[in-house]
Enzyme design. Structure first.
Site, short mmCIF file in Angstrom:
data_model
loop_
_atom_site.label_atom_id
_atom_site.label_comp_id
_atom_site.label_asym_id
_atom_site.label_seq_id
_atom_site.Cartn_x
_atom_site.Cartn_y
_atom_site.Cartn_z
NE ARG A 39 -3.50 -6.65 -4.73
CZ ARG A 39 -4.13 -7.36 -3.82
NH1 ARG A 39 -3.46 -7.84 -2.80
NH2 ARG A 39 -5.42 -7.60 -3.93
CE LYS A 73 -11.55 -7.48 3.30
NZ LYS A 73 -10.30 -6.90 2.81
CG HIS A 93 -1.87 -1.05 1.42
ND1 HIS A 93 -1.87 -1.92 2.49
CD2 HIS A 93 -2.91 -1.44 0.65
CE1 HIS A 93 -2.86 -2.77 2.39
NE2 HIS A 93 -3.52 -2.52 1.27
N1 COA Z 1 -0.39 -4.00 -1.64
C1 COA Z 1 -0.68 -4.97 -0.78
N2 COA Z 1 -1.94 -5.41 -0.52
C2 COA Z 1 -2.92 -4.81 -1.17
C3 COA Z 1 -2.71 -3.78 -2.09
C4 COA Z 1 -1.37 -3.37 -2.32
N3 COA Z 1 -1.06 -2.40 -3.18
N4 COA Z 1 -3.90 -3.39 -2.59
C5 COA Z 1 -4.82 -4.15 -2.00
N5 COA Z 1 -4.23 -5.00 -1.15
C6 COA Z 1 -4.88 -6.03 -0.34
C7 COA Z 1 -5.64 -5.46 0.82
O1 COA Z 1 -4.81 -5.38 1.97
C8 COA Z 1 -6.74 -6.47 1.01
O2 COA Z 1 -6.24 -7.57 1.75
P1 COA Z 1 -7.22 -8.47 2.63
O3 COA Z 1 -8.37 -8.89 1.77
O4 COA Z 1 -6.34 -9.57 3.00
O5 COA Z 1 -7.64 -7.60 3.78
C9 COA Z 1 -7.00 -7.00 -0.39
O6 COA Z 1 -5.84 -6.68 -1.13
C10 COA Z 1 -8.20 -6.40 -1.04
O7 COA Z 1 -8.03 -5.01 -1.03
P2 COA Z 1 -9.24 -4.03 -1.36
O8 COA Z 1 -9.94 -4.49 -2.59
O9 COA Z 1 -8.73 -2.63 -1.31
O10 COA Z 1 -10.26 -4.34 -0.21
P3 COA Z 1 -10.38 -3.63 1.11
O11 COA Z 1 -11.21 -4.45 2.01
O12 COA Z 1 -9.04 -3.25 1.63
O13 COA Z 1 -11.19 -2.27 0.73
C11 COA Z 1 -13.09 -0.93 0.02
C12 COA Z 1 -12.46 -2.34 0.09
C13 COA Z 1 -13.16 -0.29 1.39
C14 COA Z 1 -12.23 -0.05 -0.86
C15 COA Z 1 -14.49 -1.07 -0.62
O14 COA Z 1 -15.18 -2.11 0.04
C16 COA Z 1 -15.31 0.19 -0.53
O15 COA Z 1 -15.12 1.12 -1.27
N6 COA Z 1 -16.27 0.22 0.43
C17 COA Z 1 -17.14 1.37 0.64
C18 COA Z 1 -18.57 1.05 0.17
C19 COA Z 1 -18.71 1.41 -1.30
O16 COA Z 1 -18.78 2.55 -1.67
N7 COA Z 1 -18.73 0.34 -2.14
C20 COA Z 1 -18.75 0.50 -3.59
C21 COA Z 1 -20.11 0.77 -4.12
S1 COA Z 1 -21.39 -0.33 -3.57
#
Ligand code: COA
Length: 163
Positions: free
Chosen positions: A92, A43, A19
Protein backbone atom coordinates in the site's frame (compact mmCIF):
# COMPACT_ATOMS: atom_id res chain seq x y z
CA UNK A 1 -2.99 -27.86 -17.50
CA UNK A 2 -1.70 -26.87 -14.06
CA UNK A 3 -3.83 -24.24 -12.40
CA UNK A 4 -2.03 -21.10 -11.16
CA UNK A 5 -3.14 -20.86 -7.54
CA UNK A 6 -2.24 -17.93 -5.28
CA UNK A 7 -2.79 -17.67 -1.55
CA UNK A 8 -3.74 -14.29 -0.10
CA UNK A 9 -3.11 -14.43 3.66
CA UNK A 10 -4.20 -12.04 6.38
CA UNK A 11 -6.05 -11.67 9.63
CA UNK A 12 -9.01 -9.98 7.92
CA UNK A 13 -10.45 -8.52 11.12
CA UNK A 14 -12.55 -7.67 9.13
CA UNK A 15 -12.09 -7.91 5.36
CA UNK A 16 -12.23 -4.46 3.73
CA UNK A 17 -12.85 -3.16 0.21
CA UNK A 18 -9.08 -2.72 -0.01
CA UNK A 19 -8.56 -6.46 0.35
CA UNK A 20 -11.45 -7.17 -2.04
CA UNK A 21 -10.01 -4.84 -4.66
CA UNK A 22 -6.72 -6.78 -4.46
CA UNK A 23 -8.44 -10.16 -4.77
CA UNK A 24 -10.58 -9.10 -7.73
CA UNK A 25 -7.57 -7.82 -9.65
CA UNK A 26 -5.57 -10.91 -8.76
CA UNK A 27 -8.31 -13.04 -10.33
CA UNK A 28 -7.23 -11.60 -13.69
CA UNK A 29 -3.77 -13.07 -13.09
CA UNK A 30 -4.42 -16.39 -11.37
CA UNK A 31 -6.87 -19.26 -11.89
CA UNK A 32 -7.72 -19.53 -8.22
CA UNK A 33 -7.22 -17.41 -5.11
CA UNK A 34 -7.12 -19.10 -1.72
CA UNK A 35 -7.87 -16.56 0.97
CA UNK A 36 -5.96 -17.73 4.04
CA UNK A 37 -7.56 -16.39 7.20
CA UNK A 38 -4.95 -16.45 9.93
CA UNK A 39 -5.88 -17.15 13.53
CA UNK A 40 -4.29 -13.74 14.10
CA UNK A 41 -1.50 -14.85 16.38
CA UNK A 42 -0.56 -11.98 18.70
CA UNK A 43 -3.47 -9.81 17.54
CA UNK A 44 -6.49 -9.19 19.74
CA UNK A 45 -9.23 -9.58 17.15
CA UNK A 46 -12.70 -8.06 17.27
CA UNK A 47 -14.21 -10.95 15.28
CA UNK A 48 -13.42 -14.59 15.99
CA UNK A 49 -11.92 -16.80 13.30
CA UNK A 50 -15.26 -18.33 12.28
CA UNK A 51 -16.91 -14.93 11.86
CA UNK A 52 -13.97 -13.53 9.89
CA UNK A 53 -14.01 -16.53 7.54
CA UNK A 54 -17.80 -16.48 7.12
CA UNK A 55 -17.82 -12.77 6.24
CA UNK A 56 -15.32 -13.42 3.44
CA UNK A 57 -17.24 -16.48 2.22
CA UNK A 58 -20.36 -14.34 1.94
CA UNK A 59 -18.51 -11.71 -0.14
CA UNK A 60 -17.26 -14.34 -2.62
CA UNK A 61 -20.20 -16.76 -2.48
CA UNK A 62 -20.79 -16.46 -6.25
CA UNK A 63 -17.17 -16.81 -7.26
CA UNK A 64 -16.02 -20.40 -7.76
CA UNK A 65 -12.42 -19.23 -8.26
CA UNK A 66 -12.12 -18.05 -4.66
CA UNK A 67 -11.66 -20.48 -1.79
CA UNK A 68 -11.63 -19.33 1.84
CA UNK A 69 -9.63 -21.34 4.40
CA UNK A 70 -8.48 -20.67 7.92
CA UNK A 71 -4.96 -21.47 9.04
CA UNK A 72 -2.65 -21.65 11.98
CA UNK A 73 1.08 -22.22 11.63
CA UNK A 74 3.36 -21.36 8.77
CA UNK A 75 2.02 -19.71 5.65
CA UNK A 76 4.24 -21.78 3.35
CA UNK A 77 2.77 -25.00 4.78
CA UNK A 78 -0.72 -23.72 4.11
CA UNK A 79 0.30 -22.66 0.61
CA UNK A 80 1.54 -26.18 -0.06
CA UNK A 81 -1.56 -27.75 1.44
CA UNK A 82 -3.75 -25.86 -1.06
CA UNK A 83 -1.28 -26.23 -3.96
CA UNK A 84 -0.65 -22.49 -4.10
CA UNK A 85 2.76 -21.69 -5.58
CA UNK A 86 2.29 -17.94 -5.14
CA UNK A 87 1.79 -15.78 -2.08
CA UNK A 88 -0.14 -12.65 -2.95
CA UNK A 89 0.58 -9.54 -0.90
CA UNK A 90 -0.39 -5.91 -1.19
CA UNK A 91 2.03 -2.99 -1.10
CA UNK A 92 0.00 0.00 0.00
CA UNK A 93 2.69 2.46 0.97
CA UNK A 94 6.48 2.67 1.21
CA UNK A 95 6.19 1.80 4.89
CA UNK A 96 4.77 -1.63 3.95
CA UNK A 97 7.87 -2.42 1.92
CA UNK A 98 10.38 -3.38 4.61
CA UNK A 99 8.00 -5.73 6.38
CA UNK A 100 6.87 -7.28 3.11
CA UNK A 101 10.42 -7.66 1.85
CA UNK A 102 11.42 -9.51 5.03
CA UNK A 103 8.33 -11.67 4.96
CA UNK A 104 8.89 -12.63 1.31
CA UNK A 105 12.50 -13.53 2.10
CA UNK A 106 11.63 -15.60 5.16
CA UNK A 107 8.97 -17.47 3.22
CA UNK A 108 11.49 -18.13 0.45
CA UNK A 109 14.00 -19.48 2.99
CA UNK A 110 11.30 -21.73 4.43
CA UNK A 111 10.23 -22.97 1.01
CA UNK A 112 12.00 -21.88 -2.14
CA UNK A 113 9.20 -23.09 -4.38
CA UNK A 114 6.82 -20.43 -3.05
CA UNK A 115 7.08 -17.07 -4.81
CA UNK A 116 5.64 -13.81 -3.49
CA UNK A 117 3.82 -11.50 -5.89
CA UNK A 118 2.92 -7.93 -4.89
CA UNK A 119 0.06 -5.83 -6.17
CA UNK A 120 -0.58 -2.22 -5.30
CA UNK A 121 -4.14 -1.53 -4.19
CA UNK A 122 -6.32 1.14 -5.72
CA UNK A 123 -5.10 4.46 -4.27
CA UNK A 124 -8.43 5.16 -2.62
CA UNK A 125 -7.77 2.17 -0.37
CA UNK A 126 -4.05 2.72 0.15
CA UNK A 127 -4.45 4.32 3.57
CA UNK A 128 -6.99 1.96 5.13
CA UNK A 129 -6.47 -0.98 7.41
CA UNK A 130 -8.84 -3.15 9.41
CA UNK A 131 -7.82 -1.30 12.58
CA UNK A 132 -8.67 2.08 11.04
CA UNK A 133 -12.06 0.82 9.91
CA UNK A 134 -12.82 -0.40 13.43
CA UNK A 135 -11.66 2.90 14.92
CA UNK A 136 -13.92 4.85 12.55
CA UNK A 137 -16.85 2.52 13.26
CA UNK A 138 -16.61 3.19 16.98
CA UNK A 139 -17.27 6.88 16.37
CA UNK A 140 -19.44 7.04 13.26
CA UNK A 141 -20.72 4.05 11.27
CA UNK A 142 -21.61 6.24 8.29
CA UNK A 143 -17.93 6.93 7.66
CA UNK A 144 -17.11 3.27 6.94
CA UNK A 145 -19.75 2.39 4.36
CA UNK A 146 -17.45 3.03 1.37
CA UNK A 147 -14.65 0.96 2.82
CA UNK A 148 -16.32 -2.35 3.66
CA UNK A 149 -18.89 -4.63 1.97
CA UNK A 150 -22.51 -4.51 3.20
CA UNK A 151 -22.33 -7.68 5.31
CA UNK A 152 -19.19 -6.43 7.08
CA UNK A 153 -20.78 -3.03 7.63
CA UNK A 154 -23.76 -4.74 9.30
CA UNK A 155 -21.52 -7.01 11.37
CA UNK A 156 -19.51 -4.00 12.59
CA UNK A 157 -22.67 -2.09 13.52
CA UNK A 158 -23.93 -5.08 15.50
CA UNK A 159 -20.61 -5.91 17.14
CA UNK A 160 -19.54 -2.41 18.06
CA UNK A 161 -23.08 -1.33 18.88
CA UNK A 162 -23.28 -4.16 21.40
CA UNK A 163 -20.00 -3.29 23.11
N1 COA B 1 -6.45 -3.03 1.96
C1 COA B 1 -6.76 -2.66 3.20
N2 COA B 1 -6.08 -3.07 4.31
C2 COA B 1 -5.05 -3.88 4.11
C3 COA B 1 -4.66 -4.32 2.84
C4 COA B 1 -5.40 -3.85 1.73
N3 COA B 1 -5.11 -4.21 0.48
N4 COA B 1 -3.59 -5.12 2.98
C5 COA B 1 -3.32 -5.19 4.28
N5 COA B 1 -4.21 -4.44 4.96
C6 COA B 1 -4.24 -4.21 6.40
C7 COA B 1 -4.72 -5.41 7.17
O1 COA B 1 -6.13 -5.35 7.34
C8 COA B 1 -4.00 -5.25 8.48
O2 COA B 1 -4.71 -4.33 9.29
P1 COA B 1 -4.60 -4.39 10.88
O3 COA B 1 -3.15 -4.44 11.25
O4 COA B 1 -5.27 -3.16 11.27
O5 COA B 1 -5.33 -5.65 11.28
C9 COA B 1 -2.69 -4.56 8.11
O6 COA B 1 -2.93 -3.98 6.85
C10 COA B 1 -1.53 -5.49 8.03
O7 COA B 1 -1.87 -6.51 7.12
P2 COA B 1 -1.00 -7.84 7.02
O8 COA B 1 0.45 -7.49 6.95
O9 COA B 1 -1.58 -8.68 5.94
O10 COA B 1 -1.16 -8.47 8.44
P3 COA B 1 -2.20 -9.49 8.87
O11 COA B 1 -2.22 -9.54 10.35
O12 COA B 1 -3.50 -9.22 8.21
O13 COA B 1 -1.60 -10.89 8.29
C11 COA B 1 -0.06 -12.76 8.12
C12 COA B 1 -0.30 -11.33 8.65
C13 COA B 1 -1.15 -13.70 8.59
C14 COA B 1 -0.09 -12.74 6.61
C15 COA B 1 1.33 -13.21 8.60
O14 COA B 1 1.44 -12.95 9.98
C16 COA B 1 1.59 -14.68 8.36
O15 COA B 1 1.88 -15.10 7.27
N6 COA B 1 1.48 -15.50 9.44
C17 COA B 1 1.70 -16.93 9.36
C18 COA B 1 3.02 -17.32 10.07
C19 COA B 1 4.15 -17.25 9.07
O16 COA B 1 4.29 -18.08 8.21
N7 COA B 1 4.97 -16.17 9.21
C20 COA B 1 6.04 -15.89 8.27
C21 COA B 1 7.27 -16.67 8.55
S1 COA B 1 7.84 -16.65 10.23
Amino acid sequence: MNKKIAIYPGTFDPITNGHIDMIKRALDLFDEIVIGVSTGLGKKTLFDLTDRKQMIEKVFENNASVKVVSFDGLLVDTANKYKASIVLRGLRTVSDFEYEYNMANINKILDKSVQTVFLTPNEKFSCISSTMIKAMAVHDYSKISGFVPKNVYEALCTKIGNK
